[in-house]
Motif scaffolding. Structure first.
Motif, PDB file in Angstrom:
ATOM      1  N   UNK A  37       0.833  -1.208   0.000  1.00  0.00           N
ATOM      2  CA  UNK A  37       0.000   0.000   0.000  1.00  0.00           C
ATOM      3  C   UNK A  37       0.864   1.254   0.000  1.00  0.00           C
ATOM      4  N   UNK A  38       1.919   1.243   0.807  1.00  0.00           N
ATOM      5  CA  UNK A  38       2.808   2.399   0.861  1.00  0.00           C
ATOM      6  C   UNK A  38       3.466   2.633  -0.504  1.00  0.00           C
ATOM      7  N   UNK A  39       3.951   1.575  -1.107  1.00  0.00           N
ATOM      8  CA  UNK A  39       4.595   1.687  -2.421  1.00  0.00           C
ATOM      9  C   UNK A  39       3.625   2.268  -3.442  1.00  0.00           C
ATOM     10  N   UNK A  40       2.429   1.742  -3.496  1.00  0.00           N
ATOM     11  CA  UNK A  40       1.426   2.185  -4.472  1.00  0.00           C
ATOM     12  C   UNK A  40       1.157   3.688  -4.332  1.00  0.00           C
ATOM     13  N   UNK A  41       1.101   4.181  -3.113  1.00  0.00           N
ATOM     14  CA  UNK A  41       0.779   5.588  -2.886  1.00  0.00           C
ATOM     15  C   UNK A  41       1.986   6.526  -2.960  1.00  0.00           C
ATOM     16  N   UNK A  91      12.068   4.948  -3.153  1.00  0.00           N
ATOM     17  CA  UNK A  91      11.600   3.967  -2.177  1.00  0.00           C
ATOM     18  C   UNK A  91      12.757   3.039  -1.806  1.00  0.00           C
ATOM     19  N   UNK A  92      13.385   3.303  -0.683  1.00  0.00           N
ATOM     20  CA  UNK A  92      14.508   2.476  -0.250  1.00  0.00           C
ATOM     21  C   UNK A  92      14.016   1.309   0.600  1.00  0.00           C
ATOM     22  N   UNK A  93      14.804   0.249   0.628  1.00  0.00           N
ATOM     23  CA  UNK A  93      14.459  -0.902   1.457  1.00  0.00           C
ATOM     24  C   UNK A  93      14.391  -0.517   2.932  1.00  0.00           C
ATOM     25  N   UNK A  94      15.328   0.317   3.368  1.00  0.00           N
ATOM     26  CA  UNK A  94      15.327   0.732   4.776  1.00  0.00           C
ATOM     27  C   UNK A  94      14.048   1.485   5.135  1.00  0.00           C
ATOM     28  N   UNK A  95      13.598   2.366   4.256  1.00  0.00           N
ATOM     29  CA  UNK A  95      12.361   3.111   4.484  1.00  0.00           C
ATOM     30  C   UNK A  95      11.171   2.155   4.568  1.00  0.00           C
ATOM     31  N   UNK A 146       8.689   0.964   7.943  1.00  0.00           N
ATOM     32  CA  UNK A 146       7.224   1.090   7.966  1.00  0.00           C
ATOM     33  C   UNK A 146       6.564  -0.074   8.702  1.00  0.00           C
ATOM     34  N   UNK A 147       7.214  -1.255   8.656  1.00  0.00           N
ATOM     35  CA  UNK A 147       6.633  -2.445   9.296  1.00  0.00           C
ATOM     36  C   UNK A 147       7.533  -2.966  10.429  1.00  0.00           C
ATOM     37  N   UNK A 148       8.431  -2.099  10.902  1.00  0.00           N
ATOM     38  CA  UNK A 148       9.258  -2.383  12.080  1.00  0.00           C
ATOM     39  C   UNK A 148      10.064  -3.678  11.951  1.00  0.00           C
TER      40      UNK A 148
END
Length: 123
Positions: free
Chosen positions: A32-36, A42-46, A50-52
């Motif tokens: 969902x985050x990626x889509x929006x 969009x980095x892997x760390x970011x 988001x999902x801890x």
């Protein structure tokens, strides 16, 4: 979320739906985050934050849930969005920006890779 309408020549299932046939809520949140945020870097760390979880763990979980890598998923989403924007007669430079491509050259390369056509043939 609104899914993109497809015409008769397109694949019948959008990338927005194709890789959501799993029950992993963390991966759904990342998707969902990626889509929006396709227009952003969009980095892997970011995404992992988001999902801890850690980026390596997220990479493994994402591949297990969807069957593809996060990078492939992002690329396919960006290309699908770009193709639809190009079919609506948007300018290539604007489409590249809205889809998160670094340049028009990258847009052309990715569209060619995933569709077999150049963006100029899509309008």
């Amino acid at each position: 979320m609104v899914y993109i309408r497809r015409d008769g020549d397109d694949s019948q299932q959008s990338v927005y739906l194709r890789y959501r046939r799993h029950i992993n809520n963390h991966i759904h949140q990342v998707q969902d985050y990626i889509i929006h945020h396709l227009d952003q870097k969009l980095s892997l760390d970011l995404l992992a934050a988001r999902v801890h979880t850690g980026s390596r763990n997220l990479t493994r979980m994402f591949k297990a849930a969807t069957g593809i890598t996060i990078g492939q998923y992002i690329d396919q989403l960006r290309v699908e969005k770009a193709v639809n924007l190009l079919k609506e007669k948007n300018k290539v430079t604007i489409v590249a920006q809205q889809c998160g491509f670094k340049s028009v050259v990258q847009l052309r390369s990715m569209v060619k890779k995933y569709t077999g056509e150049l963006p100029s043939k899509m309008s």
